[in-house]
Design a protein around this motif. Structure first.
Motif, PDB file in Angstrom:
ATOM      1  N   VAL A   1       0.854  -1.194   0.000  1.00 25.68           N
ATOM      2  CA  VAL A   1       0.000   0.000   0.000  1.00 25.68           C
ATOM      3  C   VAL A   1       0.888   1.241   0.000  1.00 25.68           C
ATOM      4  O   VAL A   1       1.857   1.330   0.768  1.00 25.68           O
ATOM      5  CB  VAL A   1      -0.931   0.038   1.224  1.00 25.68           C
ATOM      6  CG1 VAL A   1      -1.778   1.316   1.213  1.00 25.68           C
ATOM      7  CG2 VAL A   1      -1.830  -1.185   1.259  1.00 25.68           C
ATOM      8  N   ILE A   2       0.557   2.187  -0.875  1.00 32.57           N
ATOM      9  CA  ILE A   2       1.205   3.500  -0.890  1.00 32.57           C
ATOM     10  C   ILE A   2       0.119   4.549  -0.679  1.00 32.57           C
ATOM     11  O   ILE A   2      -0.905   4.531  -1.361  1.00 32.57           O
ATOM     12  CB  ILE A   2       1.919   3.771  -2.227  1.00 32.57           C
ATOM     13  CG1 ILE A   2       3.007   2.717  -2.484  1.00 32.57           C
ATOM     14  CG2 ILE A   2       2.540   5.159  -2.236  1.00 32.57           C
ATOM     15  CD1 ILE A   2       3.671   2.873  -3.845  1.00 32.57           C
ATOM     16  N   VAL A   3       0.350   5.447   0.262  1.00 29.82           N
ATOM     17  CA  VAL A   3      -0.601   6.528   0.526  1.00 29.82           C
ATOM     18  C   VAL A   3      -0.028   7.813  -0.062  1.00 29.82           C
ATOM     19  O   VAL A   3       1.107   8.194   0.244  1.00 29.82           O
ATOM     20  CB  VAL A   3      -0.845   6.702   2.033  1.00 29.82           C
ATOM     21  CG1 VAL A   3      -1.890   7.791   2.276  1.00 29.82           C
ATOM     22  CG2 VAL A   3      -1.290   5.385   2.661  1.00 29.82           C
TER      23      VAL A   3
ATOM     24  N   ARG B   1       2.299  13.229  -3.466  1.00 26.82           N
ATOM     25  CA  ARG B   1       3.503  12.947  -2.690  1.00 26.82           C
ATOM     26  C   ARG B   1       3.263  11.706  -1.829  1.00 26.82           C
ATOM     27  O   ARG B   1       2.159  11.505  -1.311  1.00 26.82           O
ATOM     28  CB  ARG B   1       3.875  14.136  -1.797  1.00 26.82           C
ATOM     29  CG  ARG B   1       4.405  15.340  -2.549  1.00 26.82           C
ATOM     30  CD  ARG B   1       4.891  16.398  -1.566  1.00 26.82           C
ATOM     31  NE  ARG B   1       3.779  16.904  -0.771  1.00 26.82           N
ATOM     32  CZ  ARG B   1       3.153  18.046  -1.008  1.00 26.82           C
ATOM     33  NH1 ARG B   1       3.525  18.805  -2.029  1.00 26.82           N
ATOM     34  NH2 ARG B   1       2.150  18.438  -0.244  1.00 26.82           N
ATOM     35  N   ILE B   2       4.296  10.893  -1.673  1.00 27.53           N
ATOM     36  CA  ILE B   2       4.184   9.683  -0.854  1.00 27.53           C
ATOM     37  C   ILE B   2       4.260  10.098   0.613  1.00 27.53           C
ATOM     38  O   ILE B   2       5.251  10.687   1.057  1.00 27.53           O
ATOM     39  CB  ILE B   2       5.302   8.679  -1.189  1.00 27.53           C
ATOM     40  CG1 ILE B   2       5.180   8.220  -2.655  1.00 27.53           C
ATOM     41  CG2 ILE B   2       5.252   7.478  -0.253  1.00 27.53           C
ATOM     42  CD1 ILE B   2       6.326   7.350  -3.130  1.00 27.53           C
ATOM     43  N   VAL B   3       3.208   9.780   1.380  1.00 25.54           N
ATOM     44  CA  VAL B   3       3.170  10.152   2.796  1.00 25.54           C
ATOM     45  C   VAL B   3       3.244   8.945   3.712  1.00 25.54           C
ATOM     46  O   VAL B   3       3.540   9.076   4.905  1.00 25.54           O
ATOM     47  CB  VAL B   3       1.904  10.980   3.121  1.00 25.54           C
ATOM     48  CG1 VAL B   3       1.927  12.297   2.372  1.00 25.54           C
ATOM     49  CG2 VAL B   3       0.627  10.200   2.778  1.00 25.54           C
ATOM     50  N   ASP B   4       3.011   7.742   3.173  1.00 21.03           N
ATOM     51  CA  ASP B   4       3.094   6.540   4.010  1.00 21.03           C
ATOM     52  C   ASP B   4       3.103   5.310   3.118  1.00 21.03           C
ATOM     53  O   ASP B   4       2.692   5.364   1.950  1.00 21.03           O
ATOM     54  CB  ASP B   4       1.908   6.474   4.985  1.00 21.03           C
ATOM     55  CG  ASP B   4       2.197   5.597   6.199  1.00 21.03           C
ATOM     56  OD1 ASP B   4       3.313   5.031   6.262  1.00 21.03           O
ATOM     57  OD2 ASP B   4       1.317   5.492   7.071  1.00 21.03           O
ATOM     58  N   TYR B   5       3.572   4.204   3.666  1.00 21.34           N
ATOM     59  CA  TYR B   5       3.511   2.905   2.985  1.00 21.34           C
ATOM     60  C   TYR B   5       3.569   1.818   4.047  1.00 21.34           C
ATOM     61  O   TYR B   5       3.986   2.063   5.180  1.00 21.34           O
ATOM     62  CB  TYR B   5       4.662   2.747   1.974  1.00 21.34           C
ATOM     63  CG  TYR B   5       6.045   2.782   2.572  1.00 21.34           C
ATOM     64  CD1 TYR B   5       6.649   1.622   3.039  1.00 21.34           C
ATOM     65  CD2 TYR B   5       6.749   3.978   2.676  1.00 21.34           C
ATOM     66  CE1 TYR B   5       7.923   1.650   3.595  1.00 21.34           C
ATOM     67  CE2 TYR B   5       8.012   4.022   3.234  1.00 21.34           C
ATOM     68  CZ  TYR B   5       8.601   2.848   3.685  1.00 21.34           C
ATOM     69  OH  TYR B   5       9.849   2.883   4.240  1.00 21.34           O
TER      70      TYR B   5
END
Length: 519
Positions: free
Chosen positions: A247-249, A255-259
């Motif tokens: 999962v990529i948030v 912009r990537i904020v979490d994974y």
């Protein structure tokens, strides 16, 4: 004061009994309580601490009091750690065995120092019976380790409280009763211990064992009213981290904020340095390839491929919007589903459907489908196309004399010779049995016959070598070029088959051109 002490002992003992029964409850429902073992040990530790304190209050001498203090410290230092572990278990946070062992180092040292205090006086510098008390009550002068133990115990309780308070906003109303119970179970002992250390408790006695009666009662009430322990909320972080899919948030600017943890298996180069970069900046660093959808990922459901050190990866990537309670778009969630094995099996099935299992070249079905496409393209472009059909001479004799295993080797040998000679654009297939077909795009009549002759000569010149024998292999060829716009692959195959039989009638090991092309 003696009667008042008796009342206090009674309250303390009641608290111990409640903890004891809470432990029994956890044991009886251990199959339905997610963290029953931790809750059971926690209540056992509290019960040891509380009953030890009750027996300390009823002791008649300093030596007896010291013995019961040692019993108290079997349970009391461990209970603070177990309380913190209980909070972690409730919130779904995993704690490794090594970390658990590390958390118990100070409680174990504390127990050892209490038991041997008369030797070193590191825990109590002095412990003595209070002169003005009508019943044996002790006063202490604290040592160095007492401070370490107190700070650590307070830190465990405070840590559990902070974690619970941070989760409160994200806890649904249906779970807030049990969440509040856990918060109170951290706060009450902390406040009681603080008042004790400040000298603000009656007769200077430790109130913690008695107030634990309140926390035990709250546990019982929460169990009855909200089925606490058996119904436990699963933390969103736990769901996020336990997902098998990567999962990529992304935020609103992509912009990537979490994974999550699973993403590392699909994109091994992902790290905390990836956070803050746009997906389009990070993807080349993670996969070595540009992200194919440059402008937007909204509504995407695509297969993407990249290579890792462990091998190629194929993922189905789906995107879905992250919407706030007010209906505003906050960002995007990318779900990466690993379908590498599924694609591999699909390719294998496709190979079984379209490739010959023995020789590895296309089978009759594949030749007919692909050959039609090649012929249509050639005719649309006004270019020639030819079909070559050939049959191994006397193949039955090879099977009868040397066996079917050698016959299979002969088919593989013919395949290898032909593949080595044919140009890259040719469609070469095992048409059936010992019969092979070749589709030759851009091959005029003379060129098609020339290629057939090359194949015939090569097969004649390269016998099949076995362990003891050299088996000569020849083949008969028929060539059918496309002559008119109405030609189809089926008509070319019929013409090539007729020319093939001309070669057989003429003594085999020969190339024949369809009669219409000779005129």
């Amino acid at each position: 004061m003696g009667s008042e002490i008796n009342v206090y002992i009674t309250l303390v003992a009641t608290s111990g009994v409640l903890n004891f029964f809470l432990g029994i409850y956890a044991f009886a429902h251990r199959t339905s309580i997610p963290y029953a073992r931790t809750f059971l040990i926690y209540n056992a530790a509290l019960a040891i601490y509380i009953f030890g304190f009750a027996f300390e209050l009823s002791s008649d001498s300093l030596e007896e009091i010291k013995r019961w203090i040692v019993v108290e410290y079997i349970g009391m230092p461990a209970s603070a750690v177990l309380s913190l572990l209980l909070v972690f278990r409730y919130l779904g946070r995993n704690v490794s065995r090594k970390m658990v062992a590390a958390m118990f180092i100070i409680p174990v040292i504390t127990l050892f120092l209490v038991a041997t205090n008369d030797v070193h006086h590191l825990f109590y510098k002095d412990i003595y019976i209070r002169e003005s008390s009508p019943v044996p009550l002790v006063d202490i002068d604290i040592g160095e380790w007492y401070i370490v133990h107190g700070a650590y115990t307070f830190g465990c309780l405070l840590g559990g409280l902070v974690v619970l308070l941070r989760r409160w906003r994200h806890t649904k109303k249906m779970y807030r009763i049990q969440h509040a119970t856990l918060i109170v179970s951290q706060v009450i002992p902390m406040l009681a211990a603080f008042l004790y250390l400040m000298g603000a408790t009656p007769w200077g006695m430790d109130p913690v064992p008695m107030v634990l009666c309140l926390t035990s009662a709250m546990y019982i009430w929460a169990i009855v009213s909200s089925r606490m322990l058996t119904i436990v909320p699963i933390a969103k972080e736990s769901l996020f981290e336990s997902m098998r899919e990567g999962v990529i948030v992304l935020d609103g600017a992509h912009r990537i904020v979490d994974y999550n943890r699973a993403l590392s298996g699909l994109l091994p180069r992902v790290s905390h340095r990836t956070i803050g970069k746009t997906l389009f900046e990070a993807w080349p660093e993670l996969t070595g390839e540009a992200f194919p959808f440059v402008h937007s990922v909204d509504g995407m459901e695509e297969e993407l491929h990249w290579k890792t050190a462990a091998g190629p990866i194929t993922c189905l990537i789906r995107s879905s919007p992250v919407i706030s309670k007010g209906g505003d778009a906050l960002g995007t969630l990318l779900l990466l589903i690993d379908i590498t094995e599924q694609k591999r099996l699909q390719d294998q099935l496709q190979n079984l459907a379209f490739l010959d299992g023995l020789t590895g070249v296309p089978n009759r079905r594949r030749f007919l489908a692909q050959g039609k496409e090649m012929l249509e393209k050639a005719m649309a472009a006004g270019k020639p196309f030819a079909v070559i059909l050939f049959d191994i001479d006397y193949f039955k004799r090879i099977n009868d004399k040397y066996g079917h295993e050698t016959g299979d080797r002969a088919l593989v040998h013919v395949t290898e010779v032909c593949r080595r000679i044919l140009p890259p654009g040719a469609l070469f297939a095992r048409y059936g049995g010992e019969e092979f077909a070749v589709g030759m795009p851009d091959a005029a009549i003379g060129e098609a016959v020339e290629w057939a002759e090359r194949l015939r000569s090569a097969l004649s010149a390269e016998p099949l070598l076995t362990g003891t024998d050299s088996i000569g292999i020849t083949a008969s060829f028929g060539v059918a070029p496309s002559l008119v716009d109405g030609d189809t692959l089926e008509s070319l195959l019929r013409d090539a088959d007729a020319a093939l039989y001309d070669s057989k009638r003429n003594g085999r090991n020969a190339v024949s051109l369809v009669a219409a092309a000779k005129e």
